[in-house]
Design a protein around this motif. Structure first.
Motif, mmCIF file in Angstrom:
data_model
loop_
_atom_site.group_PDB
_atom_site.id
_atom_site.type_symbol
_atom_site.label_atom_id
_atom_site.label_comp_id
_atom_site.label_asym_id
_atom_site.label_seq_id
_atom_site.Cartn_x
_atom_site.Cartn_y
_atom_site.Cartn_z
ATOM 1 N N ASP A 1 43.050 50.265 8.490
ATOM 2 C CA ASP A 1 43.491 49.757 7.195
ATOM 3 C C ASP A 1 43.403 50.844 6.133
ATOM 4 O O ASP A 1 44.205 50.891 5.203
ATOM 5 C CB ASP A 1 42.636 48.549 6.788
ATOM 6 N N LEU A 2 42.410 51.701 6.284
ATOM 7 C CA LEU A 2 42.239 52.887 5.450
ATOM 8 C C LEU A 2 42.030 54.079 6.371
ATOM 9 O O LEU A 2 41.325 53.961 7.376
ATOM 10 C CB LEU A 2 41.008 52.763 4.544
ATOM 11 N N GLY B 1 45.732 54.410 2.047
ATOM 12 C CA GLY B 1 45.893 53.032 2.466
ATOM 13 C C GLY B 1 46.923 52.925 3.577
ATOM 14 O O GLY B 1 47.982 53.551 3.512
ATOM 15 N N ALA C 1 43.937 47.308 2.352
ATOM 16 C CA ALA C 1 43.290 48.477 1.756
ATOM 17 C C ALA C 1 43.324 48.472 0.239
ATOM 18 O O ALA C 1 42.436 49.055 -0.406
ATOM 19 C CB ALA C 1 43.966 49.745 2.271
#
Length: 356
Positions: free
Chosen positions: A162-163, A176, A181
């Motif tokens: 997600d990140l 991101g 994120a």
């Protein structure tokens, strides 16, 4: 997608403190000789320079998980009549897994095709999956046991994250990858990354180039099937294996489990626990018959599942993220890359003799 940010090294702890006030944070923590994902405490120093001994698999797929509780209730007017009340226990806590390598998060893509399939969906897995955010750190240098580039990935592969954080001079570029994120990037501790984004990209590309040429495991699927009945080959490959199961317990993509009921009087609970396909009991039947009676049979299944059976079912995707934990942590140095390569290069003795 949100603008890429930069977090300085001296602000990283403050950022984690801030995030831990909003959700449970699991971060790599040293425990003796091992680095494991454990609940983060404000001000804690985390281990970000080394790959964790175990992947963050248990954040979404716990080693032991209570699926439900149940109560037996007797009818006071008819004691032979019993009703069962089921009490499901699905209550995942919002969680951030911080500091995993990309392969640790990418492993869940293998899970998703099984537990979030078109026909069957596992509500326990899906609830935790939805409640969990993965902030991974790109690898600046691969270890000699790593082979992510041979299974369609890379040291900086953001798929499944997600990140994505990339270590650069003075801190990390934070990018991101998914919609999850965005709230994490709103912190005032982060600043615009600017030209550091290009620097991060170059470092990820350099890490991939330094791994050298990838192996082509594409032919493995058919080759492993062709060797299915060749027990001599599998006995040779498994000769030094001690069936300890470290390879399965440390694997980001192993998803087998066992279910047991634990009773105490008229109450009880149903528990799901990780299972180990290298164990003799894994396929033991109630009759006493075991269709995989030797470690050769069991290793054949483990390797075949990852490089043949799963790809045949799921668009040729190999059920391995190439993290190398099964190689690095094996007490007798069994190397899955060597087994698959030997299978692909295998020639029957008659063919070998004719070639001489």
């Amino acid at each position: 997608m949100a603008e890429a940010k930069f977090i300085a090294n001296d602000k990283l702890t403050a950022w984690l403190d801030e995030l831990s006030g909003r959700m449970r944070v699991l971060a790599p923590t040293r425990q003796g000789d091992a680095v494991v994902f454990a609940p983060y405490a404000p001000g804690q120093q985390v281990e970000l320079d080394a790959e964790a001994t175990a992947p963050p698999k248990s954040a979404v797929f716990p080693a032991s998980e209570e699926l439900l509780r149940y109560d037996y209730r007797k009818d006071p007017e008819n004691l032979g009549q019993v009703e069962v009340e089921l009490l499901p226990t699905i209550s995942p806590e919002p969680t951030l897994v911080f500091g995993s390598r990309p392969c640790g998060a990418r492993g869940f893509l293998i899970f998703d095709r099984v537990y979030d399939g078109a026909k069957y969906k596992d509500p326990y897995y899906l609830a935790r999956r939805e409640a969990t955010i993965f902030a991974t750190i790109a690898c600046r240098q691969a270890e000699n046991s790593c082979f992510c580039h041979s299974v369609g990935s890379a040291p900086g592969d953001a798929t499944g994250s997600d990140l994505l954080l990339t270590p650069v001079e003075g801190g990390y570029v934070v990018e991101g990858v998914s919609d999850k994120a965005a709230p994490l990037l709103e912190s005032s501790l982060l600043e615009a990354a600017g030209d550091k984004v290009d620097q991060a990209k170059s470092l990820r590309e350099k890490a991939l180039q330094e791994m050298g040429d990838p192996q082509d495991f594409g032919p493995a699927s058919k080759k492993l099937l062709a060797l299915f009945d060749n027990l001599g080959f599998w006995e040779e490959m498994s000769a030094k294996c001690i069936s300890c199961g470290a390879c399965t317990y440390l694997c980001p993509t192993c998803y087998c489990f066992n279910i047991t009921d634990e009773n105490a009087g008229l109450t009880g609970r149903r528990v799901r626990s990780w299972d180990n396909c290298m164990s003799f009991q894994f396929t033991m039947e109630a009759s006493g018959h075991n269709p995989r009676p030797t470690k050769a049979h069991r290793l054949r299944n483990r390797v075949g599942h990852k490089f043949s059976y799963y790809p045949d079912l799921h668009e040729k995707i190999i059920a391995c993220c190439g993290c190398g934990r099964c190689i690095k942590s094996c007490p007798v140095s069994v190397d899955i890359r060597e087994i698959v390569t030997r299978a692909m290069d295998y020639q029957p003795k008659a063919v070998e003799e004719a070639a001489k």
